[in-house]
Design a protein around this motif. Structure first.
Motif, PDB file in Angstrom:
ATOM      1  N   PHE A 163      32.806  22.866  20.016  1.00 24.52           N
ATOM      2  CA  PHE A 163      33.078  21.260  19.502  1.00 24.52           C
ATOM      3  C   PHE A 163      32.615  20.160  19.909  1.00 24.52           C
ATOM      4  O   PHE A 163      32.513  19.254  19.628  1.00 24.52           O
ATOM      5  CB  PHE A 163      33.567  21.578  18.492  1.00 24.52           C
ATOM      6  CG  PHE A 163      33.567  20.839  17.291  1.00 24.52           C
ATOM      7  CD1 PHE A 163      32.896  20.329  16.778  1.00 24.52           C
ATOM      8  CD2 PHE A 163      34.562  19.409  17.618  1.00 24.52           C
ATOM      9  CE1 PHE A 163      32.417  19.670  15.474  1.00 24.52           C
ATOM     10  CE2 PHE A 163      34.050  18.683  16.337  1.00 24.52           C
ATOM     11  CZ  PHE A 163      33.898  18.521  15.615  1.00 24.52           C
ATOM     12  N   TYR A 172      30.013  19.138  21.258  1.00 26.57           N
ATOM     13  CA  TYR A 172      29.157  18.780  20.513  1.00 26.57           C
ATOM     14  C   TYR A 172      29.251  17.722  20.415  1.00 26.57           C
ATOM     15  O   TYR A 172      27.803  17.046  19.494  1.00 26.57           O
ATOM     16  CB  TYR A 172      28.881  19.650  19.446  1.00 26.57           C
ATOM     17  CG  TYR A 172      28.034  19.594  17.776  1.00 26.57           C
ATOM     18  CD1 TYR A 172      27.288  19.839  17.508  1.00 26.57           C
ATOM     19  CD2 TYR A 172      28.953  19.139  16.868  1.00 26.57           C
ATOM     20  CE1 TYR A 172      26.475  19.453  16.446  1.00 26.57           C
ATOM     21  CE2 TYR A 172      28.325  18.767  15.371  1.00 26.57           C
ATOM     22  CZ  TYR A 172      26.742  18.497  15.767  1.00 26.57           C
ATOM     23  OH  TYR A 172      25.879  18.830  14.185  1.00 26.57           O
ATOM     24  N   TRP A 173      30.243  17.334  19.621  1.00 23.62           N
ATOM     25  CA  TRP A 173      30.940  15.758  19.096  1.00 23.62           C
ATOM     26  C   TRP A 173      30.306  14.251  20.032  1.00 23.62           C
ATOM     27  O   TRP A 173      30.504  13.358  19.509  1.00 23.62           O
ATOM     28  CB  TRP A 173      32.376  15.908  19.167  1.00 23.62           C
ATOM     29  CG  TRP A 173      33.007  14.348  18.527  1.00 23.62           C
ATOM     30  CD1 TRP A 173      33.851  13.873  18.976  1.00 23.62           C
ATOM     31  CD2 TRP A 173      32.631  13.545  16.736  1.00 23.62           C
ATOM     32  NE1 TRP A 173      33.903  12.239  17.571  1.00 23.62           N
ATOM     33  CE2 TRP A 173      33.251  12.792  16.948  1.00 23.62           C
ATOM     34  CE3 TRP A 173      31.424  14.193  16.207  1.00 23.62           C
ATOM     35  CZ2 TRP A 173      33.454  11.941  16.214  1.00 23.62           C
ATOM     36  CZ3 TRP A 173      31.282  13.391  15.262  1.00 23.62           C
ATOM     37  CH2 TRP A 173      32.360  12.078  15.130  1.00 23.62           C
TER      38      TRP A 173
END
Length: 261
Positions: free
Chosen positions: A9, A12-13
């Motif tokens: 994550f 992705y962020w």
């Protein structure tokens, strides 16, 4: 799968923030989809700092440090693991003592040594202090003790091989997975190093990528987070490539011999 999603994550962020504007990043609730502003953010980044010049310096530092660490640390580890010599236990005890000390304690003496050598401001001041480190020697010694059988060393001696031929032809082929791990670890550490390059690289033309990215931060005024995250994204991509290439070799070598044909 849950663990994989959680660990992925942040990456992705990073991509989400690098492709959106700073206004989109500041919204609540946060925007979780990609935006159309990636190239605009990259352009502002390139206008703000010499990104590719800093990346070139970082590549030189990371590659040089990794090659020298793999050579020198494996040589020292081979001697510690497979040779008996006077003072071996004392020297290894000193190595472990150094291993347990925080790296920050060495900044001042390292700085004074680099100043005496006249290397401050050059990439040599970042590469050479990291070439022989306690962790690399300890890791390779522990790996070699189990991976290199004494019978192979004895057979090489009987065939007339000296220390370096034993190291090159017997030792290194048996410890390729350990070298792959050490190479990945050293490259990532050298690529992400910030404190020592900030202190030693007093020449603006030789700054590494992490130091250059830190120049994007502002103490007062509005921070352009989208531009910063675009720089972070470009800085991370080479690490992902290197890890993908070497991790595949590491896993393949580690599993050799697990299944007999």
């Amino acid at each position: 799968m849950v663990g994989v999603l959680v660990s992925m994550f942040p990456f992705y962020w990073t991509i989400v923030m690098a492709t959106n504007s700073t206004q989109d990043i500041s919204k609540y609730p946060p925007k979780l989809t990609f935006g159309p502003h990636l190239f605009d953010n990259i352009q502002r980044l390139l206008d703000s700092i010499d990104f590719f010049g800093a990346m070139f310096n970082t590549v030189i530092v990371a590659v040089s440090t990794t090659v020298l660490v793999l050579l020198l640390d494996s040589l020292a580890a081979f001697a510690f693991a497979k040779y008996e010599f006077p003072g071996r236990r004392v020297l290894f005890g000193m190595l472990m003592a150094i291993f347990m000390l925080p790296l920050q304690l060495a900044i001042i003496p390292q700085y004074l040594i680099m100043a005496e050598l006249g290397w401050l401001g050059s990439l040599k001041a970042v590469v050479f202090p990291a070439t022989a480190n306690a962790f690399g020697i300890f890791w390779m010694r522990q790996y070699m003790i189990g991976a290199i059988h004494d019978e192979l060393i004895d057979a090489a001696r009987m065939d007339g091989c000296g220390f370096f031929r034993q190291y090159w032809h017997v030792g290194l082929p048996a410890v390729r997975p350990g070298l792959a791990f050490l190479g990945i670890y050293t490259f990532v550490t050298a690529w992400n190093d910030y404190v020592w390059p900030l202190v030693a690289l007093v020449n603006p033309d030789t700054v590494t990528l992490q130091v250059a990215l830190s120049q994007l931060n502002v103490s007062h005024g509005r921070q352009d987070y989208a531009m910063v995250m675009a720089g972070v994204l470009l800085a991370v991509l080479p690490l992902v490539l290197v890890f993908s290439l070497f991790a595949r070799s590491f896993i393949a070598d580690a599993t050799k011999g697990a299944v007999r044909e």
